[in-house]
Design a protein around this motif. Structure first.
Motif, PDB file in Angstrom:
ATOM      1  N   THR A 181       0.831  -1.206   0.000  1.00  0.00           N
ATOM      2  CA  THR A 181       0.000   0.000   0.000  1.00  0.00           C
ATOM      3  C   THR A 181       0.864   1.254   0.000  1.00  0.00           C
ATOM      4  O   THR A 181       0.616   2.198  -0.760  1.00  0.00           O
ATOM      5  CB  THR A 181      -0.940   0.007   1.214  1.00  0.00           C
ATOM      6  N   VAL A 182       1.888   1.259   0.845  1.00  0.00           N
ATOM      7  CA  VAL A 182       2.778   2.420   0.918  1.00  0.00           C
ATOM      8  C   VAL A 182       3.572   2.568  -0.380  1.00  0.00           C
ATOM      9  O   VAL A 182       3.721   3.681  -0.905  1.00  0.00           O
ATOM     10  CB  VAL A 182       3.720   2.299   2.135  1.00  0.00           C
ATOM     11  N   GLN A 183       4.080   1.459  -0.916  1.00  0.00           N
ATOM     12  CA  GLN A 183       4.867   1.526  -2.142  1.00  0.00           C
ATOM     13  C   GLN A 183       4.016   1.971  -3.329  1.00  0.00           C
ATOM     14  O   GLN A 183       4.473   2.744  -4.179  1.00  0.00           O
ATOM     15  CB  GLN A 183       5.490   0.153  -2.437  1.00  0.00           C
ATOM     16  N   GLY A 184       2.783   1.486  -3.411  1.00  0.00           N
ATOM     17  CA  GLY A 184       1.902   1.918  -4.483  1.00  0.00           C
ATOM     18  C   GLY A 184       1.603   3.409  -4.403  1.00  0.00           C
ATOM     19  O   GLY A 184       1.615   4.122  -5.418  1.00  0.00           O
ATOM     20  N   THR A 185       1.345   3.897  -3.180  1.00  0.00           N
ATOM     21  CA  THR A 185       1.104   5.328  -2.992  1.00  0.00           C
ATOM     22  C   THR A 185       2.344   6.146  -3.323  1.00  0.00           C
ATOM     23  O   THR A 185       2.250   7.226  -3.926  1.00  0.00           O
ATOM     24  CB  THR A 185       0.669   5.596  -1.541  1.00  0.00           C
ATOM     25  N   THR A 186       3.507   5.651  -2.937  1.00  0.00           N
ATOM     26  CA  THR A 186       4.760   6.346  -3.240  1.00  0.00           C
ATOM     27  C   THR A 186       4.979   6.489  -4.734  1.00  0.00           C
ATOM     28  O   THR A 186       5.387   7.551  -5.225  1.00  0.00           O
ATOM     29  CB  THR A 186       5.941   5.581  -2.616  1.00  0.00           C
ATOM     30  N   ARG A 187       4.672   5.455  -5.475  1.00  0.00           N
ATOM     31  CA  ARG A 187       4.856   5.524  -6.930  1.00  0.00           C
ATOM     32  C   ARG A 187       3.830   6.443  -7.593  1.00  0.00           C
ATOM     33  O   ARG A 187       4.094   6.993  -8.662  1.00  0.00           O
ATOM     34  CB  ARG A 187       4.807   4.113  -7.517  1.00  0.00           C
ATOM     35  N   PHE A 188       2.694   6.617  -6.949  1.00  0.00           N
ATOM     36  CA  PHE A 188       1.759   7.638  -7.422  1.00  0.00           C
ATOM     37  C   PHE A 188       2.365   9.033  -7.254  1.00  0.00           C
ATOM     38  O   PHE A 188       2.271   9.877  -8.150  1.00  0.00           O
ATOM     39  CB  PHE A 188       0.446   7.550  -6.640  1.00  0.00           C
ATOM     40  N   MET A 189       2.977   9.272  -6.098  1.00  0.00           N
ATOM     41  CA  MET A 189       3.572  10.579  -5.831  1.00  0.00           C
ATOM     42  C   MET A 189       4.700  10.876  -6.817  1.00  0.00           C
ATOM     43  O   MET A 189       4.841  12.001  -7.301  1.00  0.00           O
ATOM     44  CB  MET A 189       4.096  10.609  -4.400  1.00  0.00           C
ATOM     45  N   VAL A 190       5.507   9.856  -7.108  1.00  0.00           N
ATOM     46  CA  VAL A 190       6.623  10.047  -8.029  1.00  0.00           C
ATOM     47  C   VAL A 190       6.130  10.371  -9.434  1.00  0.00           C
ATOM     48  O   VAL A 190       6.716  11.198 -10.145  1.00  0.00           O
ATOM     49  CB  VAL A 190       7.518   8.787  -8.046  1.00  0.00           C
ATOM     50  N   SER A 191       5.033   9.734  -9.839  1.00  0.00           N
ATOM     51  CA  SER A 191       4.537   9.937 -11.205  1.00  0.00           C
ATOM     52  C   SER A 191       3.756  11.234 -11.368  1.00  0.00           C
ATOM     53  O   SER A 191       3.700  11.801 -12.455  1.00  0.00           O
ATOM     54  CB  SER A 191       3.662   8.753 -11.613  1.00  0.00           C
ATOM     55  N   ILE A 192       3.123  11.714 -10.293  1.00  0.00           N
ATOM     56  CA  ILE A 192       2.265  12.894 -10.399  1.00  0.00           C
ATOM     57  C   ILE A 192       3.034  14.200 -10.149  1.00  0.00           C
ATOM     58  O   ILE A 192       2.879  15.174 -10.883  1.00  0.00           O
ATOM     59  CB  ILE A 192       1.079  12.780  -9.426  1.00  0.00           C
ATOM     60  N   TYR A 193       3.875  14.211  -9.097  1.00  0.00           N
ATOM     61  CA  TYR A 193       4.536  15.451  -8.685  1.00  0.00           C
ATOM     62  C   TYR A 193       5.983  15.494  -9.167  1.00  0.00           C
ATOM     63  O   TYR A 193       6.659  14.460  -9.267  1.00  0.00           O
ATOM     64  CB  TYR A 193       4.493  15.591  -7.158  1.00  0.00           C
ATOM     65  N   THR A 194       6.449  16.704  -9.440  1.00  0.00           N
ATOM     66  CA  THR A 194       7.816  16.916  -9.929  1.00  0.00           C
ATOM     67  C   THR A 194       8.735  17.505  -8.869  1.00  0.00           C
ATOM     68  O   THR A 194       9.946  17.574  -9.095  1.00  0.00           O
ATOM     69  CB  THR A 194       7.800  17.848 -11.141  1.00  0.00           C
ATOM     70  N   ASP A 195       8.183  17.916  -7.735  1.00  0.00           N
ATOM     71  CA  ASP A 195       9.006  18.515  -6.684  1.00  0.00           C
ATOM     72  C   ASP A 195       9.973  17.479  -6.116  1.00  0.00           C
ATOM     73  O   ASP A 195       9.559  16.407  -5.676  1.00  0.00           O
ATOM     74  CB  ASP A 195       8.104  19.067  -5.572  1.00  0.00           C
ATOM     75  N   THR A 196      11.272  17.811  -6.119  1.00  0.00           N
ATOM     76  CA  THR A 196      12.301  16.854  -5.690  1.00  0.00           C
ATOM     77  C   THR A 196      12.173  16.509  -4.214  1.00  0.00           C
ATOM     78  O   THR A 196      12.305  15.346  -3.818  1.00  0.00           O
ATOM     79  CB  THR A 196      13.697  17.432  -5.964  1.00  0.00           C
ATOM     80  N   LEU A 197      11.910  17.515  -3.376  1.00  0.00           N
ATOM     81  CA  LEU A 197      11.799  17.275  -1.940  1.00  0.00           C
ATOM     82  C   LEU A 197      10.613  16.379  -1.618  1.00  0.00           C
ATOM     83  O   LEU A 197      10.721  15.455  -0.803  1.00  0.00           O
ATOM     84  CB  LEU A 197      11.664  18.609  -1.201  1.00  0.00           C
ATOM     85  N   LEU A 198       9.479  16.635  -2.262  1.00  0.00           N
ATOM     86  CA  LEU A 198       8.289  15.825  -2.020  1.00  0.00           C
ATOM     87  C   LEU A 198       8.502  14.382  -2.456  1.00  0.00           C
ATOM     88  O   LEU A 198       8.104  13.445  -1.759  1.00  0.00           O
ATOM     89  CB  LEU A 198       7.099  16.432  -2.765  1.00  0.00           C
TER      90      LEU A 198
END
Length: 281
Positions: A181-198
């Motif tokens: 669940t955490v890994q799937g959500t993390t990969r959503f964040m990587v694909s949607i947002y471009t901010d390096t810190l986020l």
């Protein structure tokens, strides 16, 4: 930035240390390895892949590290599917002992959950990523979300499937639910947002989830009996209670629950006698 880099290194080496501890615990408990072979191979692979990836990062070029990390990530996704299959086999075996309605209900929600996970993952926006990164990321995210949804359904229906919370099956499944669940959500964040810190924070959250799951698996390996104890007569009676209404739930109903219609030829109620055209001398 230097403090964050130091934190990432410390976390990475803590994960590798816990992976080695888990592998050592499995080697020490041979009965656990015999009962959970695919899960054991998954832990061995993750430990070896982590060490090799660190070596590629320190001694190889950035491109070599990216390729190595991508290949290891893809193989991990395949192994997770095999672990999930091992969990399902242990839960549903023997298949005939479970009431047909329970199996049909599980199949229905499993198909619905997997379909929803695939649709959400495929339709997620990721236009800012390179095509070589976007395709494997989407595949991994889809696999993680689909497996997580299936395990969530397994957890919700644990009572009807005869799974006890204090068992190796339940605790291994909970660890994968957290991790996937955490890994799937993390990969959503990587694909949607471009901010390096986020994106960096999302990656760290994913590592935290994996470390918690890993610590839980270590506890399960060292404390739990790999072969679950047989259920009490009261628990078995509750599981098989639906069979009191319908002792034999046909396979056609199970298929119908997941959208497959099977036409079963009607049988004559009384194959002999005057109703069937038989004549008396």
């Amino acid at each position: 930035m230097k403090l964050r880099l130091t934190f990432d290194y410390a976390f990475l080496y803590a994960i590798i240390f816990c992976q080695m501890v888990a592998c050592f615990a499995i080697i020490k408990r041979k009965e656990f390895f015999k009962h959970w072979k695919v899960f054991s191979y998954y832990l061995f692979y993750m430990a070896g892949a982590s060490i090799f990836a660190v070596a590629a990062y320190h001694f190889g070029s950035p491109s070599i590290y990216i390729v190595t990390y991508s290949v290891f990530d893809f193989i991990e996704a395949i192994l997770i599917n095999l672990v999930l299959l091992e969990i399902l086999v242990k839960v549903l075996d023997p298949f005939e002992s479970l009431p047909g309605r329970t199996v049909a209900r599980f199949c229905f929600w499993a198909v619905l959950g997997i379909s929803a996970a695939v649709a959400i993952s495929v339709l997620a926006p990721s236009g800012h990523l390179d095509r070589l990164v976007e395709v494997p990321l989407t595949i991994e995210r889809t696999i993680y979300l689909a497996d997580a949804s299936l395990l969530w359904i397994l957890l919700v229906q644990s009572k009807s499937l005869g799974i006890t919370w204090k068992s190796s099956i339940a605790e291994i499944s909970i660890g994968f639910i957290l991790y996937l669940t955490v890994q799937g959500t993390t990969r959503f964040m990587v694909s949607i947002y471009t901010d390096t810190l986020l994106r960096s924070i999302s990656s760290e959250v994913g590592q935290v989830g994996y470390l918690i799951a890993l610590l839980g698996w270590i506890w399960t390996i060292t404390h739990r009996n790999p072969v679950d104890e047989p259920l009490s007569s009261e628990a078995v009676a509750k599981i098989q209670q639906p069979q009191a209404e319908d002792e034999s739930v046909a396979k056609e109903r199970i298929f119908a629950a997941v959208g497959i219609k099977v036409n079963k030829p009607d049988k004559p109620e009384n194959p002999t006698g005057q109703e069937c055209g038989a004549s008396l001398p």
